[in-house]
Design a protein around this motif. Structure first.
Motif, PDB file in Angstrom:
ATOM      1  N   ARG A  67      61.893  76.032  48.423  1.00  0.00           N
ATOM      2  CA  ARG A  67      62.695  77.216  48.766  1.00  0.00           C
ATOM      3  C   ARG A  67      61.847  78.279  49.474  1.00  0.00           C
ATOM      4  NH1 ARG A  67      65.923  80.550  44.198  1.00  0.00           N
ATOM      5  NH2 ARG A  67      63.866  80.546  43.235  1.00  0.00           N
ATOM      6  N   ASP A  68      60.563  78.318  49.144  1.00  0.00           N
ATOM      7  CA  ASP A  68      59.680  79.310  49.795  1.00  0.00           C
ATOM      8  C   ASP A  68      59.630  79.085  51.298  1.00  0.00           C
ATOM      9  OD1 ASP A  68      59.190  80.535  47.455  1.00  0.00           O
ATOM     10  OD2 ASP A  68      57.250  79.540  47.099  1.00  0.00           O
ATOM     11  N   GLU A  69      59.650  77.786  51.722  1.00  0.00           N
ATOM     12  CA  GLU A  69      59.581  77.516  53.163  1.00  0.00           C
ATOM     13  C   GLU A  69      60.945  77.248  53.779  1.00  0.00           C
ATOM     14  OE1 GLU A  69      57.834  73.051  53.033  1.00  0.00           O
ATOM     15  OE2 GLU A  69      56.458  74.617  52.319  1.00  0.00           O
ATOM     16  N   TYR A  70      61.973  77.040  52.941  1.00  0.00           N
ATOM     17  CA  TYR A  70      63.309  76.669  53.422  1.00  0.00           C
ATOM     18  C   TYR A  70      64.331  77.411  52.554  1.00  0.00           C
ATOM     19  CZ  TYR A  70      66.891  73.355  55.174  1.00  0.00           C
ATOM     20  OH  TYR A  70      67.988  72.775  55.775  1.00  0.00           O
ATOM     21  N   PRO A  71      64.509  78.709  52.822  1.00  0.00           N
ATOM     22  CA  PRO A  71      65.330  79.511  51.913  1.00  0.00           C
ATOM     23  C   PRO A  71      66.783  79.029  51.834  1.00  0.00           C
ATOM     24  CG  PRO A  71      64.055  80.922  53.376  1.00  0.00           C
ATOM     25  CD  PRO A  71      63.922  79.524  53.902  1.00  0.00           C
ATOM     26  N   THR A  72      67.232  78.794  50.637  1.00  0.00           N
ATOM     27  CA  THR A  72      68.625  78.401  50.379  1.00  0.00           C
ATOM     28  C   THR A  72      68.924  78.645  48.911  1.00  0.00           C
ATOM     29  OG1 THR A  72      70.235  76.599  50.366  1.00  0.00           O
ATOM     30  CG2 THR A  72      67.957  75.980  49.937  1.00  0.00           C
ATOM     31  N   THR A  73      70.201  78.804  48.606  1.00  0.00           N
ATOM     32  CA  THR A  73      70.567  78.924  47.192  1.00  0.00           C
ATOM     33  C   THR A  73      71.108  77.603  46.647  1.00  0.00           C
ATOM     34  OG1 THR A  73      72.727  79.733  47.881  1.00  0.00           O
ATOM     35  CG2 THR A  73      71.120  81.397  47.229  1.00  0.00           C
ATOM     36  N   TRP A  74      71.238  76.576  47.522  1.00  0.00           N
ATOM     37  CA  TRP A  74      71.892  75.341  47.086  1.00  0.00           C
ATOM     38  C   TRP A  74      70.922  74.204  46.808  1.00  0.00           C
ATOM     39  CZ3 TRP A  74      76.645  74.399  45.420  1.00  0.00           C
ATOM     40  CH2 TRP A  74      77.645  75.332  45.717  1.00  0.00           C
ATOM     41  N   VAL A  75      71.128  73.564  45.664  1.00  0.00           N
ATOM     42  CA  VAL A  75      70.427  72.315  45.347  1.00  0.00           C
ATOM     43  C   VAL A  75      71.497  71.238  45.181  1.00  0.00           C
ATOM     44  CG1 VAL A  75      69.004  71.089  43.659  1.00  0.00           C
ATOM     45  CG2 VAL A  75      68.517  73.479  44.199  1.00  0.00           C
ATOM     46  N   CYS A  76      71.291  70.089  45.820  1.00  0.00           N
ATOM     47  CA  CYS A  76      72.226  68.968  45.694  1.00  0.00           C
ATOM     48  C   CYS A  76      71.549  67.840  44.919  1.00  0.00           C
ATOM     49  CB  CYS A  76      72.649  68.486  47.084  1.00  0.00           C
ATOM     50  SG  CYS A  76      73.756  67.055  47.002  1.00  0.00           S
ATOM     51  N   LEU A  77      72.148  67.473  43.791  1.00  0.00           N
ATOM     52  CA  LEU A  77      71.639  66.337  43.003  1.00  0.00           C
ATOM     53  C   LEU A  77      72.398  65.106  43.478  1.00  0.00           C
ATOM     54  CD1 LEU A  77      71.619  68.066  39.482  1.00  0.00           C
ATOM     55  CD2 LEU A  77      69.879  68.133  41.296  1.00  0.00           C
ATOM     56  N   THR A  78      71.646  64.145  44.014  1.00  0.00           N
ATOM     57  CA  THR A  78      72.274  62.980  44.606  1.00  0.00           C
ATOM     58  C   THR A  78      71.561  61.724  44.113  1.00  0.00           C
ATOM     59  OG1 THR A  78      73.073  62.101  46.726  1.00  0.00           O
ATOM     60  CG2 THR A  78      70.877  63.093  46.753  1.00  0.00           C
ATOM     61  N   GLY A  79      71.907  60.571  44.689  1.00  0.00           N
ATOM     62  CA  GLY A  79      71.274  59.347  44.199  1.00  0.00           C
ATOM     63  C   GLY A  79      71.318  58.268  45.251  1.00  0.00           C
ATOM     64  N   GLY A  80      71.504  57.069  44.677  1.00  0.00           N
ATOM     65  CA  GLY A  80      71.881  56.620  43.338  1.00  0.00           C
ATOM     66  C   GLY A  80      73.081  57.388  42.757  1.00  0.00           C
TER      67      GLY A  80
END
Ligand code: SF4
Length: 209
Positions: A67-80
């Motif tokens: 996030r420090d280098e790529y500011p965003t508020t979203w995290v996507c948990l994916t897979g699998g």
């Protein structure tokens, strides 16, 4: 002493979200290992097995570093299939750090009660998802694979409120699948199915992850 929670993880990276209603938004992805299904068209077969046990704290630390280098508020948990593992400690910690959490799931496990956004993608042969997603899904994505028929779209449409979009997503942007998706959209419209729309996998067109 209780062991701190861990999750089998394949990779963590930052990229625009390529799919669904959040398409184009900066996102940090946590790709988790393992899946209970074996779809022939799967484009993340490398996540079916393997992975490394990461502590929840280590995952959150890496997400914060990105996030420090790529500011965003979203995290996507994916897979699998991320919901094959217990995501609750990670979702809570990510919320504690001010993130919003999206989960991309095949819908066969119950939803996470705290996640902000579930993208549910029911799979063949029956395209069935856990009833808990009726309220929890923000969007439903159907990969336009060879077995998908109008009756399947009808079944999936009926499993969610009309206000939850059902997105037809061509399989890996292949020409045969794009044509089939366009035909299915027309047929769905004629059959009176509301809230069905087309989409693309943007990352496969633009060449990002
Ligand atoms: S559910 Fe998703 S990750 Fe699992 S095999 Fe099917 S496409 Fe691949």
């Amino acid at each position: 002493m209780r062991r701190p929670p861990t999750l089998k993880t394949i990779e963590i990276f930052a990229s625009p979200q390529g799919e669904g209603l959040r398409q184009g938004e900066p996102t940090i992805f946590v790709r988790l290992a393992g899946c209970n299904l074996r779809c022939g068209f799967c484009d993340t077969k490398t996540a079916w097995r393997g992975g490394r046990e990461w502590s929840v704290e280590a995952i959150v630390a890496e997400v914060e570093r990105l996030r420090d280098e790529y500011p965003t508020t979203w995290v996507c948990l994916t897979g699998g299939e991320p919901l094959a593992q217990n995501l609750r400690p990670l979702v809570k910690r990510l919320h504690g750090e001010g993130f919003m959490v999206q989960i991309e799931t095949n819908g066969t496990f119950p939803p996470d009660p705290d996640a902000d956004w579930h993208s549910v993608s029911p799979k063949p042969p029956d395209f069935v998802s856990h009833p808990g997603f009726r309220k929890k899904a923000r969007e439903v994505k159907l990969v336009v694979c060879r077995p998908l028929r109008l009756d399947d779209v009808r079944t999936v449409r009926a499993a969610f409120p009309a206000t939850t979009p059902v997105i037809l997503q061509p399989e890996s942007n292949a020409q045969w699948s794009i044509k089939k998706a366009v035909d299915l959209l027309e047929d769905a419209s004629r059959a009176g199915l509301e809230g069905v729309r087309l989409s693309v996998q943007l990352h496969k067109i633009f060449g990002f992850r």
